[in-house]
Write a protein that holds these residues in place. Sequence first.
Motif, mmCIF file in Angstrom:
data_model
loop_
_atom_site.group_PDB
_atom_site.id
_atom_site.type_symbol
_atom_site.label_atom_id
_atom_site.label_comp_id
_atom_site.label_asym_id
_atom_site.label_seq_id
_atom_site.Cartn_x
_atom_site.Cartn_y
_atom_site.Cartn_z
ATOM 1 N N THR A 35 20.875 13.133 -18.790
ATOM 2 C CA THR A 35 21.927 13.057 -19.791
ATOM 3 C C THR A 35 23.158 13.826 -19.331
ATOM 4 O OG1 THR A 35 21.221 15.052 -20.957
ATOM 5 C CG2 THR A 35 20.184 12.950 -21.619
ATOM 6 N N LEU A 36 24.281 13.552 -19.995
ATOM 7 C CA LEU A 36 25.519 14.257 -19.678
ATOM 8 C C LEU A 36 25.341 15.757 -19.871
ATOM 9 C CD1 LEU A 36 28.566 14.000 -19.001
ATOM 10 C CD2 LEU A 36 28.984 13.876 -21.459
ATOM 11 N N ALA A 37 24.672 16.159 -20.956
ATOM 12 C CA ALA A 37 24.463 17.578 -21.240
ATOM 13 C C ALA A 37 23.582 18.222 -20.168
ATOM 14 C CB ALA A 37 23.836 17.747 -22.621
ATOM 15 N N ARG B 274 34.354 15.633 -18.612
ATOM 16 C CA ARG B 274 32.949 15.279 -18.830
ATOM 17 C C ARG B 274 32.055 16.518 -18.703
ATOM 18 N NH1 ARG B 274 30.977 10.317 -18.825
ATOM 19 N NH2 ARG B 274 29.088 10.991 -17.721
ATOM 20 N N GLY C 168 29.739 17.955 -21.712
ATOM 21 C CA GLY C 168 28.304 18.158 -21.589
ATOM 22 C C GLY C 168 27.876 19.534 -22.060
ATOM 23 N N GLN D 127 27.842 19.907 -25.798
ATOM 24 C CA GLN D 127 26.656 19.346 -26.456
ATOM 25 C C GLN D 127 25.479 20.308 -26.399
ATOM 26 O OE1 GLN D 127 25.998 15.474 -24.767
ATOM 27 N NE2 GLN D 127 27.781 14.585 -25.752
ATOM 28 N N GLU E 182 27.530 9.411 -24.985
ATOM 29 C CA GLU E 182 27.312 10.846 -24.798
ATOM 30 C C GLU E 182 28.590 11.660 -24.940
ATOM 31 O OE1 GLU E 182 23.688 11.649 -21.908
ATOM 32 O OE2 GLU E 182 25.328 10.626 -20.876
ATOM 33 N N THR E 183 29.732 11.055 -24.697
ATOM 34 C CA THR E 183 30.983 11.808 -24.727
ATOM 35 C C THR E 183 31.578 11.927 -26.129
ATOM 36 O OG1 THR E 183 32.197 9.775 -24.214
ATOM 37 C CG2 THR E 183 31.590 11.201 -22.361
ATOM 38 N N HIS F 123 31.390 13.342 -29.738
ATOM 39 C CA HIS F 123 30.724 14.291 -30.623
ATOM 40 C C HIS F 123 30.506 13.647 -31.984
ATOM 41 C CE1 HIS F 123 30.720 17.631 -27.955
ATOM 42 N NE2 HIS F 123 32.015 17.819 -27.948
ATOM 43 N N GLN G 54 19.639 6.539 -30.384
ATOM 44 C CA GLN G 54 19.801 7.733 -29.559
ATOM 45 C C GLN G 54 19.076 7.572 -28.224
ATOM 46 O OE1 GLN G 54 18.687 11.290 -31.647
ATOM 47 N NE2 GLN G 54 20.131 10.956 -33.311
ATOM 48 N N ASP H 185 23.628 0.590 -22.493
ATOM 49 C CA ASP H 185 22.745 1.534 -21.805
ATOM 50 C C ASP H 185 22.670 1.157 -20.330
ATOM 51 O OD1 ASP H 185 20.851 3.282 -20.955
ATOM 52 O OD2 ASP H 185 19.313 2.722 -22.422
#
Length: 394
Positions: A2-4, A117, A121, A124, A326-327, A329, A362, A391
């Motif tokens: 994931t981005l986070a 990005r 991340g 998050q 993902e970006t 919020h 999600q 996706d």
Amino acid sequence: MTLAAEAFALAFGDLSVEDGLKMREAAVMRHFPAVDRARFARLLSVADLDAFLKTDAAQAPRVTMADSGRTGSAGVPDELFTFSDGKVDPSRLFPLFDGGATLVVSQFHEFHPPLARFCRGLEQIFLHAVQANIYLTPPGAQGFRTHYDTHDVLVLQVAGEKRWRVWGDAVMPHATRRTPWDSKIHPVDPEGGREVVLRAGDVLFVPRGVLHDASVQGGGEPSLHATIGLLEPSWADALRAAIDQMEAREPSLRESFRTWRLNDDAARLALPAAAAERLARVATETSLDLVAMQFLQQLATDRMPMSGRGLIAPAPGADDRLVLAETVHHYVVPDGGGAELRWAGEAIRLSGDELDWLMRLQDGASPNMLGGGPALAFCRKLVALGILVRDRTA
């Protein structure tokens, strides 16, 4: 990944998220030596700064310069390197840099997608705002004198080397942006700071309120680093927000603070108990839940928008697997039998079915997997808003 998770791993290597949270709570400086010296090359380069300086966005106060060798403030006056309209004048900025002044670009994540990005991340993970300020320091120079920051920082050394000195305990515990800077504050032992030489790929965590300074040795190459500001709210912020939230609900907060009784000793002595009673009515689970939602809303609306879509966004088909962007919020607020999806745009009412679809999206799902029909229309609406994307991992 994931981005986070990607951002956290880039910042902290193999450190677990829980250990990262404990590190911040302990408020102790920590050095993370690099395994890969080029780990931050995709985030930032001197070429990126050169390109930025050629745009109209390169102007004061976003662009500043600092030189600890100056008399008085280390900050170089804007008029020495800008035109009258505040835009950077390269013909004067470059000679200042050549002479030892550090170039500083604040909030560079707002112009540079890789940093944007990365910051998103970390946001998050920490659920508060994250920013990136850039520092390019010539050899043999030091930008700012010994100081402390009013928020936790991560220093990402991108290129070159920089010698840092960090003093142990916070000289100003839990400093915030409201904490006035006292220029008379100096380390008890000026030579007692822990010395850390950051090389490309290294990371340094410095808690807020901890004194530090940094310089580049002569004879080498310039030092390029990004200071990642972790802009956490304080308890004072939370309590102020709670009082604002509860004023309309709690009559005792609206009662008069009887200034006309301040000459009465008995009335003055009763003030602490009266204040404690009102604070107890503010410090409830309900009011703090409202504050948490307010902080999440601020995170969604105050930060730079990062839509999940571009100008061209074809409507998804029934079998297209989709996932929440993902970006973007967002958070969900339960409300009776349904809920609200809150994000940077207008809040979206969710039925019970739509809330269930959102939860399943999600992890990724196609409209047909959600039941087709109304689910397809719902997914197309969120794709059009940039909240839902295809996706790419499917």
